[in-house]
Every structure is written in structure tokens, then in C-alpha cells.
Design a protein around this motif. Structure first.
Motif, PDB file in Angstrom:
ATOM      1  N   ASP A   1       3.006 -12.130   5.499  1.00  0.00           N
ATOM      2  CA  ASP A   1       3.354 -13.513   5.806  1.00  0.00           C
ATOM      3  C   ASP A   1       2.195 -14.110   6.607  1.00  0.00           C
ATOM      4  O   ASP A   1       1.689 -13.461   7.538  1.00  0.00           O
ATOM      5  N   PRO A   2       1.757 -15.345   6.272  1.00  0.00           N
ATOM      6  CA  PRO A   2       0.644 -15.952   7.010  1.00  0.00           C
ATOM      7  C   PRO A   2       0.885 -16.042   8.512  1.00  0.00           C
ATOM      8  O   PRO A   2      -0.063 -16.001   9.306  1.00  0.00           O
ATOM      9  N   ARG A   3       2.147 -16.135   8.905  1.00  0.00           N
ATOM     10  CA  ARG A   3       2.469 -16.246  10.332  1.00  0.00           C
ATOM     11  C   ARG A   3       2.195 -14.948  11.096  1.00  0.00           C
ATOM     12  O   ARG A   3       2.161 -14.935  12.331  1.00  0.00           O
ATOM     13  N   LEU A   4       2.006 -13.854  10.344  1.00  0.00           N
ATOM     14  CA  LEU A   4       1.682 -12.565  10.963  1.00  0.00           C
ATOM     15  C   LEU A   4       0.192 -12.239  10.847  1.00  0.00           C
ATOM     16  O   LEU A   4      -0.225 -11.122  11.144  1.00  0.00           O
ATOM     17  N   GLY A   5      -0.584 -13.215  10.426  1.00  0.00           N
ATOM     18  CA  GLY A   5      -2.011 -13.011  10.231  1.00  0.00           C
ATOM     19  C   GLY A   5      -2.717 -12.531  11.489  1.00  0.00           C
ATOM     20  O   GLY A   5      -2.491 -13.054  12.587  1.00  0.00           O
ATOM     21  N   GLY A   6      -3.555 -11.514  11.345  1.00  0.00           N
ATOM     22  CA  GLY A   6      -4.297 -10.953  12.473  1.00  0.00           C
ATOM     23  C   GLY A   6      -3.647  -9.741  13.089  1.00  0.00           C
ATOM     24  O   GLY A   6      -4.268  -9.056  13.915  1.00  0.00           O
ATOM     25  N   ALA A   7      -2.399  -9.451  12.698  1.00  0.00           N
ATOM     26  CA  ALA A   7      -1.690  -8.290  13.241  1.00  0.00           C
ATOM     27  C   ALA A   7      -1.703  -7.152  12.224  1.00  0.00           C
ATOM     28  O   ALA A   7      -1.710  -7.386  11.018  1.00  0.00           O
ATOM     29  N   THR A   8      -1.708  -5.931  12.719  1.00  0.00           N
ATOM     30  CA  THR A   8      -1.600  -4.740  11.877  1.00  0.00           C
ATOM     31  C   THR A   8      -0.412  -3.925  12.368  1.00  0.00           C
ATOM     32  O   THR A   8      -0.245  -3.727  13.573  1.00  0.00           O
ATOM     33  N   PHE A   9       0.397  -3.446  11.418  1.00  0.00           N
ATOM     34  CA  PHE A   9       1.632  -2.747  11.764  1.00  0.00           C
ATOM     35  C   PHE A   9       1.578  -1.299  11.271  1.00  0.00           C
ATOM     36  O   PHE A   9       1.054  -1.014  10.195  1.00  0.00           O
ATOM     37  N   VAL A  10       2.143  -0.401  12.078  1.00  0.00           N
ATOM     38  CA  VAL A  10       2.236   1.012  11.710  1.00  0.00           C
ATOM     39  C   VAL A  10       3.641   1.505  12.055  1.00  0.00           C
ATOM     40  O   VAL A  10       4.397   0.842  12.773  1.00  0.00           O
ATOM     41  N   ASP A  11       3.966   2.669  11.525  1.00  0.00           N
ATOM     42  CA  ASP A  11       5.246   3.279  11.871  1.00  0.00           C
ATOM     43  C   ASP A  11       5.252   3.704  13.332  1.00  0.00           C
ATOM     44  O   ASP A  11       4.197   4.007  13.910  1.00  0.00           O
ATOM     45  N   LEU A  12       6.423   3.758  13.911  1.00  0.00           N
ATOM     46  CA  LEU A  12       6.558   4.242  15.288  1.00  0.00           C
ATOM     47  C   LEU A  12       6.197   5.713  15.367  1.00  0.00           C
ATOM     48  O   LEU A  12       6.408   6.466  14.413  1.00  0.00           O
ATOM     49  N   PRO A  13       5.637   6.154  16.498  1.00  0.00           N
ATOM     50  CA  PRO A  13       5.469   7.593  16.697  1.00  0.00           C
ATOM     51  C   PRO A  13       6.812   8.298  16.541  1.00  0.00           C
ATOM     52  O   PRO A  13       7.853   7.781  16.965  1.00  0.00           O
ATOM     53  N   GLU A  14       6.783   9.451  15.906  1.00  0.00           N
ATOM     54  CA  GLU A  14       8.030  10.147  15.630  1.00  0.00           C
ATOM     55  C   GLU A  14       8.779  10.516  16.906  1.00  0.00           C
ATOM     56  O   GLU A  14      10.015  10.602  16.918  1.00  0.00           O
ATOM     57  N   SER A  15       8.066  10.727  18.002  1.00  0.00           N
ATOM     58  CA  SER A  15       8.734  11.055  19.264  1.00  0.00           C
ATOM     59  C   SER A  15       9.653   9.924  19.713  1.00  0.00           C
ATOM     60  O   SER A  15      10.725  10.169  20.277  1.00  0.00           O
ATOM     61  N   LEU A  16       9.259   8.661  19.454  1.00  0.00           N
ATOM     62  CA  LEU A  16      10.125   7.535  19.801  1.00  0.00           C
ATOM     63  C   LEU A  16      11.347   7.485  18.886  1.00  0.00           C
ATOM     64  O   LEU A  16      12.455   7.178  19.317  1.00  0.00           O
ATOM     65  N   ARG A  17      11.134   7.771  17.608  1.00  0.00           N
ATOM     66  CA  ARG A  17      12.268   7.778  16.679  1.00  0.00           C
ATOM     67  C   ARG A  17      13.290   8.839  17.074  1.00  0.00           C
ATOM     68  O   ARG A  17      14.497   8.619  16.981  1.00  0.00           O
TER      69      ARG A  17
ATOM     70  N   GLU B   1       3.316   8.655  -1.568  1.00  0.00           N
ATOM     71  CA  GLU B   1       2.558   8.531  -0.322  1.00  0.00           C
ATOM     72  C   GLU B   1       3.102   7.396   0.536  1.00  0.00           C
ATOM     73  O   GLU B   1       3.397   6.309   0.049  1.00  0.00           O
ATOM     74  N   GLN B   2       3.224   7.686   1.801  1.00  0.00           N
ATOM     75  CA  GLN B   2       3.723   6.712   2.765  1.00  0.00           C
ATOM     76  C   GLN B   2       2.566   5.868   3.288  1.00  0.00           C
ATOM     77  O   GLN B   2       1.506   6.397   3.641  1.00  0.00           O
ATOM     78  N   ALA B   3       2.744   4.540   3.286  1.00  0.00           N
ATOM     79  CA  ALA B   3       1.694   3.661   3.823  1.00  0.00           C
ATOM     80  C   ALA B   3       1.478   3.973   5.298  1.00  0.00           C
ATOM     81  O   ALA B   3       2.432   4.145   6.058  1.00  0.00           O
ATOM     82  N   ARG B   4       0.207   4.038   5.707  1.00  0.00           N
ATOM     83  CA  ARG B   4      -0.102   4.362   7.101  1.00  0.00           C
ATOM     84  C   ARG B   4      -0.238   3.117   7.959  1.00  0.00           C
ATOM     85  O   ARG B   4      -0.075   3.168   9.175  1.00  0.00           O
ATOM     86  N   ALA B   5      -0.576   1.980   7.356  1.00  0.00           N
ATOM     87  CA  ALA B   5      -0.721   0.723   8.099  1.00  0.00           C
ATOM     88  C   ALA B   5      -0.564  -0.440   7.117  1.00  0.00           C
ATOM     89  O   ALA B   5      -0.889  -0.311   5.935  1.00  0.00           O
ATOM     90  N   VAL B   6      -0.064  -1.556   7.617  1.00  0.00           N
ATOM     91  CA  VAL B   6       0.127  -2.760   6.801  1.00  0.00           C
ATOM     92  C   VAL B   6      -0.452  -3.950   7.549  1.00  0.00           C
ATOM     93  O   VAL B   6      -0.127  -4.169   8.731  1.00  0.00           O
ATOM     94  N   ALA B   7      -1.305  -4.708   6.895  1.00  0.00           N
ATOM     95  CA  ALA B   7      -1.892  -5.918   7.493  1.00  0.00           C
ATOM     96  C   ALA B   7      -0.890  -7.062   7.420  1.00  0.00           C
ATOM     97  O   ALA B   7      -0.258  -7.292   6.379  1.00  0.00           O
ATOM     98  N   GLY B   8      -0.746  -7.788   8.529  1.00  0.00           N
ATOM     99  CA  GLY B   8       0.248  -8.856   8.606  1.00  0.00           C
ATOM    100  C   GLY B   8       0.037  -9.968   7.601  1.00  0.00           C
ATOM    101  O   GLY B   8       1.006 -10.527   7.072  1.00  0.00           O
ATOM    102  N   ASP B   9      -1.234 -10.318   7.298  1.00  0.00           N
ATOM    103  CA  ASP B   9      -1.467 -11.439   6.378  1.00  0.00           C
ATOM    104  C   ASP B   9      -1.080 -11.106   4.949  1.00  0.00           C
ATOM    105  O   ASP B   9      -0.969 -12.001   4.111  1.00  0.00           O
ATOM    106  N   THR B  10      -0.857  -9.815   4.628  1.00  0.00           N
ATOM    107  CA  THR B  10      -0.355  -9.456   3.301  1.00  0.00           C
ATOM    108  C   THR B  10       1.155  -9.639   3.209  1.00  0.00           C
ATOM    109  O   THR B  10       1.717  -9.609   2.113  1.00  0.00           O
TER     110      THR B  10
END
Length: 475
Positions: A389-405, A378-387
Motif C-alpha cells: 500500500d502506498p501509505r506504507l511506503g518506506g517501511a519494511t516488515f518481517v515476521d516477529l522473532p519466534e521468542s515473542l510468538r 518458502e516463507q517470505a523473509r521481508a516485505v516492502a511496504g510500498d508493494t
């Protein structure tokens, strides 16, 4: 900041969320011109039912059963008018009647796939960001639809209508389609009511089209125009084999159809619908590798006769590929019997495979052929920044929409940034695309996450924001 080069765009009927139905009457002219005195012409009789004892072939009997299952999908979206004067209370007091909002309407098509449950299949881009979705049946009934879920990367959406006495359509097996098979497209082009066009299957498995998501399209020369999006592509048995999604015309989609229509295969749509019904979202699998295209020099160095395939540049720890023994330096030439010409082609095949499924890879390792079987995790759908690096705390990251790729962009998307967080203090914002980082090279969310197993002393991000590029030092 410097401007980004403009991306090459396709003229797609899918590009703007359905056909905007306005000004149609302006293109119709019923005026009669002066003409010479009429010549007496014999009245044409009805076509015969048979010729030389053989019935005249007609699609009418099949269409009488199928067309009630194809509906019109009308959407409305309330859009705030961006005008700096509206922020001034004095201006609002002077001009209280100036509208601050407008309503955008668009028109597409849909297909009833479950009459008992009222399930209607359409394109994601038809209902994307809609505040209100109305469905009009072939018999003229109109009702509000309930949104059940959608998948932007395959452009599939599922809605429900509360009507009784519906007619559904049988889903066919799109894998059985062959080039040359006759097909019929049904939809609502240019705001006209239900319209039928016919043609043949021009190609199957069409991919590599910039600006679209995961691709395994049926190509047809049956006319598909703006407003056909979400409509039905059926075979001569009246089975649904595809969902019409786009047409290509270098002069723009509104210039008309030139015989290059694209439809999503029914088997792919069935898989997406099953996940939407069960989970409300689509969960994808991943091989757990990064790959790159082969150059002629790389191909020669690896003992290959041609520069095609996907060169494995990285195998992520704990992935299905790692468990199967795939190594960096391997070249993937085929995946599940499908030819792999590039890293993007492999990514496309991977994205359409189900979690837990097994993918048979044909590799070249040190110039020698090798077969491996990889189970997709299974592919992760979202990753929390604080997991990460502390410097990324408060941010949530997701994969780019496939149309952009598909447009050639790689990286991860900043999905959310909490107000007052450490990431926000460093200038990171929702919607930023991170393309490079001092933590290491990455192509997607999985490799972005893997790079933070050892945190870098200084964390610098290269980002794309709107039409500009820049970099942020995360503190």
C-alpha cells in the motif's frame, strides 16, 4: 498510550547471552577454620581397575577424546552509556574523563564440529550483538573468531577459528535418543574452566516453553548452568546429540540447576548449520494456513470428542495447503506423526520443517478423518511496504522473532522505516509491532501481505512500541 502487562518470564541460562563472568572469587573462601587435633586416618588407595574380574566403568576414556572439541567462547560488546548530560558540550568540557561507553563481557561455550575448517557451533544468544568474539581451546590457546551466521529462532550460531591441530566431534543422530539414555554435558559453567556433568535424557521433543524460539528440546537432568550455553551434550559413544542452551529454575538461573536442562537436538543443529554454510541465512517453509485453538464449544460443534488440535481459520491462496485441498474449518490433529494439541504446536512443527519437504497432516473434516500431504513453500523473509500500500511506503516488515510468538504475541515487526518516507510521516517507527490493522485480521507476515490484495479505504494500525500501545492512522 497505556502500559502493557508484564510478560511471564522464565529463569533461563539462555536469557542474557551467556554468563557474565565477574565477581566469581567473591564466592570462594579458602580460609581454614580452627579444628580439633587431627585424627590419624589411613591413606586412601587408588580405585581398583577391576572388581571381581570386571573393569570398573568410567567415562574418562570417552571424555579424553571428546573434551578437546569443547571450547570457551568469550564475547565483548561496546555499549554506549545513556546519560543526558553527555549531550551537553559544557558538561563534557567540565568532565572529559567520564566514560561514555562501557564494555560488557560474557562467557559461553562452543563445540568444534569441523576440525579441518575450524567450524565452531554455539548458541545465537552467546554471540548476539558481540563486537568481538574470542575462543579459548581446551589446551589454552586463544584466538579471535569469525562470525559466519546465526539463526535467532533456533538459537544456533556458527563461527570459525583459524587454529591448526583441532579436534572435532562427531554429530550423532538425536532422533535415536530415548528417555533414560545416559548423556554427558560439557561446558564452562559460572566462568569455571571445562566442566563435565552427567545425567539421563528426561524427555524428548519438549516444547511449549514461553520465551524461547522454535522448540524441539532434549530435556536432561545433567547439570546445565549459566556459561554452559553452546556446550556439548554427548552420548556414551562420545557423539554430539545436543547443544546445551538453557536451564530452568523458578528462583532464577543464577540460583543454580535443579535438574531441568534443555538442549537443541543435533539433527536440528545440523540442518541449520548446513543452511548457514550454504546461504548464510536460514530459509523456512510454510504450509500457508492460519489456525486457532479449539474451545470446548467449537470441538463439540465440529463433532470432536476432545478440544485439542489446530482449527484452520484461513488458507492462503497459492500456498501448499491450498494445493493439497486443506480448507477452513479443518482440524489438524497430527503433523508428520507428531501430536498437535494447539495452533502454537502446529506452528512450531511447521517452523522446523524444511522448504520443499512434505508434511503429512491428519485432519478432521465434518467429524471424519482425512489424510493430506502438503508441500511446504518458502516463507517470505521481508516485505516492502510500498508493494502492499502506498501509505506504507518506506517501511519494511518481517515476521516477529519466534521468542515473542512463544510469549503469546502475534503480528508483524517493522524492521526499517526510511527517513522522510510516507510511513515515517505517519509516525511509524523501526521496532514497532503491528498487532491489528483495518486491512483485516492477520497472524504473521504471510497473512499480513495477503490482506492487501484489496486496499482498505482507511488504514489504521494498532501498534506496540516499547511498553506502550497505541494506534496510527496511515496517510
Amino acid at each position: 498510550m497505556r502500559p502493557i502487562p508484564t510478560l511471564l518470564t522464565l529463569a533461563l541460562a539462555a536469557a542474557f547471552g551467556g554468563f557474565v563472568a565477574s565477581g566469581l572469587n567473591a564466592h570462594l573462601d579458602n580460609r581454614a577454620e580452627a579444628a580439633p587435633a587431627p585424627v590419624s586416618i589411613p591413606a586412601a588407595s587408588a580405585l581398583p581397575a577391576s572388581v571381581a574380574g570386571q573393569p570398573v566403568p568410567s567415562l574418562a576414556p570417552m571424555l579424553e577424546k571428546v573434551t578437546p572439541a569443547v571450547v570457551s567462547v568469550n564475547t565483548k560488546q561496546v555499549v554506549r552509556v545513556r546519560n543526558p548530560f553527555f549531550d551537553d558540550p559544557f558538561f563534557r568540557r567540565l568532565f572529559p574523563d567520564v566514560p561514555q561507553e562501557r564494555i560488557n563481557e560474557s562467557l559461553g561455550s562452543g563445540v568444534i564440529i569441523d576440525a579441518a575448517e575450524g567450524l565452531v557451533l554455539t548458541n545465537h544468544h552467546v554471540i548476539d550483538n558481540a563486537d568481538d568474539v574470542q575462543v579459548t581451546l581446551a589446551d589454552g590457546r586463544t584466538m579471535k573468531a569469525e562470525f559466519l551466521g546465526s539463526d535467532a529462532d533456533t538459537d544456533i550460531a556458527l563461527i570459525r577459528i583459524p587454529a591448526q591441530d583441532l579436534t572435532g566431534i562427531t554429530l550423532g543422530n538425536s532422533d535415536q535418543l530415548r528417555v533414560g539414555d545416559f548423556v554427558v554435558a560439557i561446558g564452562n559453567p559460572f566462568g569455571f574452566t571445562q566442566t563435565v556433568t552427567s545425567g539421563i535424557v528426561s524427555a524428548v521433543g519438549r516444547s511449549g516453553i514461553r520465551g524461547l524460539g522454535y522448540q524441539n528440546f532434549i530435556q536432561t537432568d545433567a547439570s546445565i548452568n549459566p556459561g554452559n550455553s553452546g556446550g556439548a551434550l554427548v552420548n556414551l559413544q562420545g557423539q554430539l546429540v545436543g547443544i546445551n542452551t538453557a536451564s530452568f529454575n523458578p528462583q532464577g538461573s543464577m540460583a543454580g540447576n535443579i535438574g531441568l536442562g534443555l538442549a537443541i537436538p543435533s539433527n536440528l543443529a545440523r540442518n541449520v548449520v548446513d543452511q548457514l554454510v550454504k546461504h548464510g541465512v536460514v530459509v523456512r517453509g510454510t504450509l500457508g494456513i492460519e489456525s486457532q485453538n479449539l474451545t470446548q464449544q467449537l470441538a463439540q460443534g465440529l463433532g470432536l470428542s476432545e478440544s485439542r488440535g489446530a482449527l484452520v481459520s484461513r488458507v492462503l491462496a497459492g500456498s501448499g495447503a491450498a494445493a493439497a485441498g486443506v480448507r477452513a474449518g479443518d482440524v489438524v490433529l497430527n503433523a508428520n506423526g507428531q501430536r498437535v494439541d494447539s495452533a502454537q504446536a502446529l506452528h512450531n512443527i511447521e517452523g522446523l520443517a524444511a522448504v520443499g519437504s512434505t508434511m503429512n497432516l491428519e485432519l478432521r473434516r465434518d467429524g471424519k478423518p482425512l489424510q493430506v500431504k502438503v508441500t511446504l513453500k518458502e516463507q517470505a523473509r521481508a516485505v516492502a511496504g510500498d508493494t502492499l500500500d502506498p501509505r506504507l511506503g518506506g517501511a519494511t516488515f518481517v515476521d516477529l522473532p519466534e521468542s515473542l510468538r512463544q510469549s503469546g504475541i502475534t503480528g508483524v515487526l517493522v524492521n526499517e522505516v526510511a527517513r522522510g518516507s510516507r510511513a515515517a510521516a505517519s509516525g511509524l517507527a523501526k521496532g514497532d509491532i503491528i498487532t491489528e490493522a483495518s486491512a483485516g485480521e492477520f497472524a504473521d507476515l504471510a497473512s499480513w501481505k495477503a490482506n492487501f490484495q484489496q486496499r482498505p479505504q482507511q488504514l489504521v494500525l494498532r501498534i506496540v512500541r516499547g511498553n506502550a500501545r497505541g494506534q496510527l492512522v496511515m496517510r
